[in-house]
Scaffold this active site. Structure first.
Site, short mmCIF file in Angstrom:
data_model
loop_
_atom_site.label_atom_id
_atom_site.label_comp_id
_atom_site.label_asym_id
_atom_site.label_seq_id
_atom_site.Cartn_x
_atom_site.Cartn_y
_atom_site.Cartn_z
N ASP A 1 0.83 -1.20 0.00
CA ASP A 1 0.00 0.00 0.00
C ASP A 1 0.86 1.26 0.00
O ASP A 1 1.93 1.31 0.64
CB ASP A 1 -0.90 -0.01 1.25
N GLU B 1 1.33 -0.37 -5.19
CA GLU B 1 0.37 0.71 -5.44
C GLU B 1 1.20 1.99 -5.45
O GLU B 1 1.48 2.59 -4.40
CB GLU B 1 -0.70 0.78 -4.36
#
Length: 644
Positions: free
Chosen positions: A313, A366
Site C-alpha cells: 500500500d 500501489e
C-alpha cells in the site's frame, strides 16, 4: 505460576538480527512454546533497546507490574525470559519502564494471535501443528514462476463486509472458505486479494492502520483458520494476494510507537517519522532491526500462510521525503534530493529477498507517480516489483466513462493516452475499493444515462478493462453492479442479484474472465507491444475504437527453441455511444470468417442483442487495399472476434 527464568538466545540469531538479515526472527522474538530444565512453558523475547526494565503481565497475574521480569540479552537490546507453566491462549502484554521511569504496557510486536477488538492484548500461541494440503499448488507456483505471460484477474475483497451473517456478525475464515471461494471461482477470477488481515483495532481503517503485524485478525478466527482459508483457495485453483502496510503504523500508546519511550521503530524527527495525512508514524527504514521486522513479516505471510503475493500500500508515500509536505516540513536526503534513499533500498532488498526465497510469488506496488522502473528488475535499476497498479489508466478511464456519450468525441484521447505508456511497466489495471468510497459513488452510479445506459456503460467499462493490456483487478460488488457506495460496516447489496440485469452484469464479467484465460492473445503479451496492435483509434467523431490482441510465436533467442506456439488473434471493437452503427468497417489482418466470441450487448447480459449473427466474412477493399469487417456496432457495447 513460577517466576520467569533467564533464557539463552543463540548469538548467531542476535548477530543476524543486528544486521537486519534474520528472515525467521519472528520465531526468536515474541512468545513461543519452550521447554527448559524439564519444564514446559513459553519463552518471551522483545527488542526494547532503551528500556530500564521489561516485564510480562497478563490476565494470569491480573496485569500487575514487576512479577515476571525479562532479562537483557548481552548488549543486543533484546530482553528475554522463560515462564514455566504458561499455556496457549493466555492474554499478555509487554510492560516497559522507559528512561524516565514511566511504565507502559505494550502489545508484543511479534504477537501471533490477539484478543478480539476493542481489546489489544496478545495471546500466547504457536506456529506449529498445521498440516498443509497444497503441495502441488506450491510446487507448480515455483516451477511456473511469475505469471507475467499468464492470465491474472483479481477479485479484491474486504473480508468483513463482503457478506455478513444473518445477525450482522462477521463471517469466519471458514465461512469465507465455504462461500467466497466457490463464488469467485464461478466468476472465473484467478486470484483473491484480501485487504489487510493483519490485526487492526479500528474497523473503519479497513486494516490500513496495522497494530499487530504478525497476527491474522481475530475478527474471523484463529491463525490456523486463516491457513485453512488459503489452503482451500489453492485447492480450488485460486491464488491469494494480501494487502500489506509497511509505510506507516498507528500512534496508539499500546502499539509500536515510542516503544521503549524512544523512537525505536520510527524516526524521532517528525519531519521524517510522522505522516501528515494519516496521523501515523513512519518506519525508520535505515535501522537494521526495523528493516528486519518488516522483511521477516513479509516472508512470514509467504512462508507460514502460503500467501501467493503481497500488494504494498501507498508506495509513493515511502519513496518521497516530501510526500504531502510543504517546504520546510521535510528533510532532504544526503544529496539534497527528495527521494527517500533508505526506503528505496528497503523496497529493492525486500523484492530481492522475496523473489529469491519464494519463486513465483507476486510483489505488487500501489505507486501513483511516474517513478521509473517500479516493476523492472534490480539489475536494470528498477525497484524489482512484479507488477505496478496503473493509476493513470484508472483515473483517465473513469473520467471518460463518467461523461455523457454526446461529449465523448471530444475526449477520446483521454481513453487512448494509456497506450503511450502501457508497456513501460508490468501494469495491473485496478478498479479498487478506493474508487467506490468517500463520496465517489459505486462504479455503476458513476455511469451516465438512464438505468439501461448505465448498466450498458458498466459492461462496456469492464470489456474495455479486460481487453486492454495489463492484469485486471475489480473490487467486490462491482461484478454485479452494486448501486451504493461501499461501506465497511455492512455487507454488499446481495438483493440486487435477484434482478436479471444485475445477474447479466455478473454473467458478462464471467465470460470476460473465460476469454481472458482461454485466449492466449488476451494475456500472453500483456506487457509487450508484441501483444497489441491498433486497428483504428482515429474515429473520435463516432467514439469508436478498435484494436487487436496478438499471440505471436515466441522463441528463446539463445537456444532457438519455441517457448510459445502462435495463437489466434482477437479483434476488439468498442462503440462508446448509444447509437447503433450499421455497415461500420474496421480493418482486419486477413480474409476469411471471423467468429463473434463476445458481445456486451447480448440479451444474456441485459443488452438489446444487436450484433452480427455470430459470424462475419472479412472482405478485401480495393480502395484501402486491405481486408475489413463490415459490422453492425451495438449501442454502448464491445465486441470481440477471432478467426473462425
Amino acid at each position: 505460576m513460577a517466576a520467569t527464568k533467564p533464557v539463552t538466545i543463540p548469538e548467531f540469531d542476535v548477530y543476524l538480527f543486528g544486521r537486519g538479515e534474520h528472515w525467521d526472527i519472528y520465531r526468536i522474538l515474541g512468545a513461543h512454546p519452550h521447554e527448559q530444565d524439564g519444564e514446559h512453558g513459553y519463552r518471551f523475547a522483545v527488542w526494547a533497546p532503551n528500556a530500564q526494565e521489561v516485564n510480562i503481565a497478563g490476565d494470569f497475574n491480573e496485569w500487575r507490574w514487576g512479577e515476571f521480569p525479562l532479562y537483557p540479552v548481552a548488549s543486543s537490546g533484546i530482553w528475554a525470559g522463560f515462564l514455566p507453566g504458561m499455556e496457549q491462549g493466555v492474554l499478555y502484554k509487554i510492560g516497559i519502564k522507559d528512561q524516565n521511569g514511566r511504565i507502559v504496557y505494550k502489545t508484543d510486536p511479534y504477537a501471533l494471535h490477539t484478543e478480539m477488538r476493542p481489546g489489544n492484548a496478545a495471546r500466547t500461541w504457536t506456529l506449529d501443528g498445521y498440516e498443509w494440503n497444497d503441495e502441488q499448488w506450491m510446487r507448480e507456483r515455483r516451477e511456473k514462476g511469475l505469471p507475467l505471460n499468464r492470465a491474472v484477474s483479481i477479485y479484491e475483497v474486504h473480508p468483513g463486509s463482503w457478506r455478513r451473517k444473518d445477525d450482522g456478525g462477521f463471517l469466519s475464515y471458514n465461512n469465507l472458505a465455504d462461500q467466497l471461494i466457490p463464488y469467485v471461482k464461478q466468476l472465473g477470477f484467478t486470484h483473491i486479494q484480501l485487504m489487510p488481515v493483519a490485526e487492526h483495532p479500528l474497523d473503519e481503517s479497513w486494516g490500513y492502520q496495522t497494530s499487530h503485524y504478525f497476527a491474522p485478525t481475530s475478527r474471523f478466527g484463529a491463525p490456523d483458520d486463516f491457513r485453512t482459508f488459503v489452503d482451500r483457495c489453492h485447492g480450488a485453483g485460486l491464488g491469494v494476494l494480501l494487502d500489506w502496510v509497511p509505510g506507516h503504523f498507528p500512534k496508539d500508546e499500546w502499539c509500536l510507537g515510542r516503544f521503549d519511550g524512544t523512537a525505536v521503530y520510527e524516526h524521532s524527527d517528525p519531519r521524517q517519522g510522522e505522516h501528515p495525512d494519516w496521523g501515523t508514524y513512519i518506519f525508520n527504514y535505515g535501522r537494521s532491526e526495523v528493516r528486519n521486522f518488516l522483511f521477516a513479516n513479509a516472508l512470514y505471510w509467504l512462508k507460514e500462510f502460503h500467501i501467493d503475493g503481497i500488494r504494498i500500500d501507498a508506495v509513493a508515500s515511502m519513496l518521497y521525503l516530501d510526500y504531502s509536505r510543504e517546504e520546510g516540513e521535510w528533510v532532504p536526503n544526503m544529496f539534497g534530493g527528495r527521494e527517500n534513499l533508505e526506503a528505496i533500498d528497503f523496497l529493492k532488498e525486500l523484492n530481492r529477498v522475496v523473489h529469491e526465497h519464494y519463486p513465483g510469488a507476486i510483489m505488487v506496488a500501489e505507486e501513483s507517480t511516474a517513478w521509473a522502473g517500479v516493476s523492472r528488475p534490480l539489475y536494470v535499476g528498477g525497484l524489482g516489483f512484479t507488477f505496478k497498479w496503473n493509476m493513470g489508466w484508472m483515473h483517465d478511464t473513469l473520467e471518460y466513462f463518467s461523461k455523457d456519450p454526446i461529449h465523448r468525441a471530444h475526449h477520446q484521447n483521454t481513453l487512448t493516452f494509456s497506450m503511450l505508456y502501457a508497456f513501460t511497466e508490468n501494469f495491473v489495471l485496478p478498479l479498487s475499493h478506493d474508487e467506490v468510497v468517500h463520496g465517489k459513488g459505486a462504479l455503476l452510479s458513476k455511469m451516465p444515462g438512464d438505468m439501461w445506459q448505465q448498466q450498458a456503460n458498466l459492461r462496456l467499462l469492464y470489456s474495455y478493462q479486460w481487453a486492454h493490456p495489463g492484469k485486471k483487478l475489480l473490487f467486490m460488488g462491482g461484478e454485479f453492479g452494486q448501486w451504493n457506495e461501499w461501506k465497511e460496516s455492512g455487507q454488499l447489496d446481495w438483493v440486487l442479484m435477484e434482478f436479471p440485469t444485475h445477474q447479466g452484469i455478473a454473467r458478462c464479467l464471467t465470460d470476460l474472465n473465460r476469454i481472458l484465460v482461454d485466449e492466449p492473445a488476451m494475456h500472453r503479451f500483456d506487457h509487450d507491444w508484441q501483444g497489441f496492435q491498433w486497428l483504428d483509434f482515429s474515429d473520435y467523431a463516432n467514439s469508436v475504437l478498435s484494436f487487436m490482441r496478438l499471440a505471436p510465436e515466441l522463441t528463446n533467442p539463445d537456444s532457438g527453441e519455441t517457448v510459445f506456439e502462435p495463437a489466434p488473434s482477437v479483434i476488439w471493437v468498442f462503440n462508446f455511444t448509444p447509437v447503433v452503427r450499421k455497415e461500420y468497417v474496421i480493418p482486419a489482418p486477413h480474409g476469411g470468417l471471423w467468429r463473434e466470441i463476445f458481445n456486451s450487448d447480448s440479451s444474456a447480459y441485459g443488452g438489446s442483442n444487436t450484433g452480427n449473427a455470430g459470424l462475419v466474412d472479412a472482405r478485401y477493399n480495393e480502395t484501402s487495399q486491405g481486408w475489413g469487417l463490415n459490422l453492425t456496432l451495438p449501442p454502448l457495447a464491445a465486441m470481440a472476434f477471432k478467426p473462425a
